[in-house]
Design an enzyme around this catalytic site. Sequence first.
Site, mmCIF file in Angstrom:
data_model
loop_
_atom_site.group_PDB
_atom_site.id
_atom_site.type_symbol
_atom_site.label_atom_id
_atom_site.label_comp_id
_atom_site.label_asym_id
_atom_site.label_seq_id
_atom_site.Cartn_x
_atom_site.Cartn_y
_atom_site.Cartn_z
ATOM 1 N N SER A 152 -6.946 4.420 -1.421
ATOM 2 C CA SER A 152 -6.846 2.961 -1.501
ATOM 3 C C SER A 152 -8.179 2.313 -1.841
ATOM 4 C CB SER A 152 -6.328 2.394 -0.178
ATOM 5 O OG SER A 152 -5.026 2.865 0.072
ATOM 6 N N HIS A 182 -0.851 10.956 -0.607
ATOM 7 C CA HIS A 182 -0.628 10.110 -1.783
ATOM 8 C C HIS A 182 -0.209 10.986 -2.956
ATOM 9 C CE1 HIS A 182 -3.975 7.148 -0.256
ATOM 10 N NE2 HIS A 182 -2.997 7.330 0.616
ATOM 11 N N ARG A 186 -15.717 3.888 2.598
ATOM 12 C CA ARG A 186 -14.747 3.012 3.260
ATOM 13 C C ARG A 186 -14.824 3.084 4.784
ATOM 14 N NH1 ARG A 186 -8.850 5.093 1.808
ATOM 15 N NH2 ARG A 186 -8.315 3.826 3.629
ATOM 16 N N ASP A 211 -10.217 -2.359 6.513
ATOM 17 C CA ASP A 211 -9.665 -1.201 5.817
ATOM 18 C C ASP A 211 -9.845 -1.404 4.304
ATOM 19 O OD1 ASP A 211 -8.433 1.238 5.432
ATOM 20 O OD2 ASP A 211 -6.607 0.732 6.525
ATOM 21 N N THR A 266 -8.172 -1.742 1.380
ATOM 22 C CA THR A 266 -7.586 -2.698 0.436
ATOM 23 C C THR A 266 -8.110 -4.118 0.632
ATOM 24 O OG1 THR A 266 -5.653 -1.270 0.358
ATOM 25 C CG2 THR A 266 -5.386 -3.474 -0.562
ATOM 26 N N HIS A 298 2.242 8.376 5.436
ATOM 27 C CA HIS A 298 1.351 9.474 5.868
ATOM 28 C C HIS A 298 1.923 10.157 7.111
ATOM 29 C CE1 HIS A 298 -2.159 9.140 3.279
ATOM 30 N NE2 HIS A 298 -2.273 7.842 3.505
ATOM 31 N N ASP A 304 0.844 -1.200 0.000
ATOM 32 C CA ASP A 304 0.000 0.000 0.000
ATOM 33 C C ASP A 304 0.879 1.250 0.000
ATOM 34 O OD1 ASP A 304 -1.952 2.097 0.709
ATOM 35 O OD2 ASP A 304 -3.281 0.405 1.076
ATOM 36 N N GLU A 364 -1.559 -7.948 1.676
ATOM 37 C CA GLU A 364 -1.266 -6.513 1.662
ATOM 38 C C GLU A 364 -0.294 -6.101 2.756
ATOM 39 O OE1 GLU A 364 -3.335 -2.106 2.058
ATOM 40 O OE2 GLU A 364 -4.052 -3.762 3.283
ATOM 41 N N ASP A 374 -0.956 0.189 -4.740
ATOM 42 C CA ASP A 374 -2.251 0.761 -5.107
ATOM 43 C C ASP A 374 -2.124 2.224 -5.547
ATOM 44 O OD1 ASP A 374 -1.597 1.495 -2.531
ATOM 45 O OD2 ASP A 374 -3.591 1.177 -1.712
ATOM 46 N N HIS A 375 -1.074 2.892 -5.086
ATOM 47 C CA HIS A 375 -0.839 4.290 -5.483
ATOM 48 C C HIS A 375 0.543 4.699 -5.012
ATOM 49 C CE1 HIS A 375 -1.490 5.239 -1.263
ATOM 50 N NE2 HIS A 375 -2.627 4.564 -1.319
ATOM 51 N N ASP A 432 2.059 2.601 3.554
ATOM 52 C CA ASP A 432 1.218 3.795 3.372
ATOM 53 C C ASP A 432 1.032 4.567 4.675
ATOM 54 O OD1 ASP A 432 -1.225 5.283 1.969
ATOM 55 O OD2 ASP A 432 -1.962 4.471 3.862
ATOM 56 N N LYS A 433 0.695 3.859 5.727
ATOM 57 C CA LYS A 433 0.325 4.572 6.964
ATOM 58 C C LYS A 433 1.530 5.308 7.549
ATOM 59 C CE LYS A 433 -3.446 1.344 7.703
ATOM 60 N NZ LYS A 433 -4.446 2.197 7.041
#
Length: 454
Positions: free
Chosen positions: A105, A417, A170, A157, A159, A335, A56, A326, A373-374, A331-332
């Site tokens: 996501s 992102h 989501r 979550d 994904t 961030h 992610d 995943e 995913d991004h 990702d987290k």
Amino acid sequence: MRRPTRRHLTVATALVAATTAAVAVTTAAGAFDGKEQAKHAIQGGKAKNVILLIGDGMGDSEITLARDYSVGANGRLNMDKFPLTGAYTTYAVHADGTPDYVTDSAASGSGWATGVKTVNGRISKTPGADKPVRTLLELAQRNGYATGNVTTSELTDATPAVLASHATDRSCQGPADMAKCPADTIAAGGPGSIAEQEVAHKVDVLFGGGKQRFDQKVTDGRYKGLTVGQQAQRLGYQIVTDDASMKAAKPGRPVLGLFAPVNVPTEWTGRTAAVGGTDPQRCVTSNPNRPATTPSLADSATKAIQLLEAKQKANRSKQGFFLQIEGASIDKQDHAADPCGQIGETVAFDRAVKVARDYAAKHPDTLVVTTADHGHTSQIVPLEATPPGLSSTLITDEGQQLKVNYSTNTPGQSQEHTGTEVRIAAQGPQAYRVLGVTNQTDLFTTVREALRLR
Ligand SMILES: [Zn+2]
């Protein structure tokens, strides 16, 4: 001159182009006779199994950071060793179908799960009319495959959710979280929260965090008054909560693994990036806040594969399994501008990639795809740079300083992102479909064709 688009190429031309791209990749890795390797890797046919690995937020910067820090600039991660590599675009859409260049996501996962792009925040439903679209996991079940969904985030979550639920937003993760999904509630005749839908789907293996969602009480319908976890048990699930109970789980019944109240704690820790930078730091590779009983993503992946394979053997099924794995907290921590947390999760994800590739080495009828995913915020910048946002200097395992910059948002805000294309790499039947520049929704077709889903 107008260049021909990919769509206009004949199959033969596409394969020649594909071969050329693959040669470049394998030669760069130095481990193969590139031409022979590429020829061997490009195959059609049917896959018995598909293992789809999603990092992610794992753009090229995140991959390069993990490589530089852990195996060195000239080293190779497991995810670098696929014979075929391409890039894909990740944009979302607005409700009217026009492009929204930076995806979240939910929309990106819905893209490969259903083949249909949607609006940010939505889970496997259409952008305009908000109608559910059949997912790869649903198709795989209908075609007799065992299915698994493994993550380091909450199981509810975005994904993991895109495969086994359909939700307007989501955020509708448990029965108490339905404010943004009025049409999805059981009271309104909908399928309920993401947690309820995941267990109602009877996915054979569900491993991740998010126990808090499964502790919420169902508010309507036949399971009213039970927690979602109790609903899962009624549906035949065995519930495991740590490494030992996960490893002890026996095939024969579906398994719900809930390894943390919220997200599974990260493997590594360190100082977060700061305005003006940090002193050079080494990452702490054992997070004191991660209980020793927490399974690693690689161990979760290993157990998931064992359980799925055992189910199909017991059923004497010719079909294998479809498994998504995943690494969510790349990702987290991106961030959060936490370079050590982020790199540790990328390295942990890469170990799960090795599990998948080792399995495929013994079972070559397995399609393995690793992608993201991004894209995300972290950038490797020169040591002399003085970025206005958050940055941190790391000392890599090869003893060099490396500066990471997080400047996609104001310091103090969540870093964001990005809209960049990301890597997609694969091996096995139909893997050549990832070559060139494709769209995220093409991954749906790749898996559907590999498993011959109808
Ligand atoms: Zn994110």
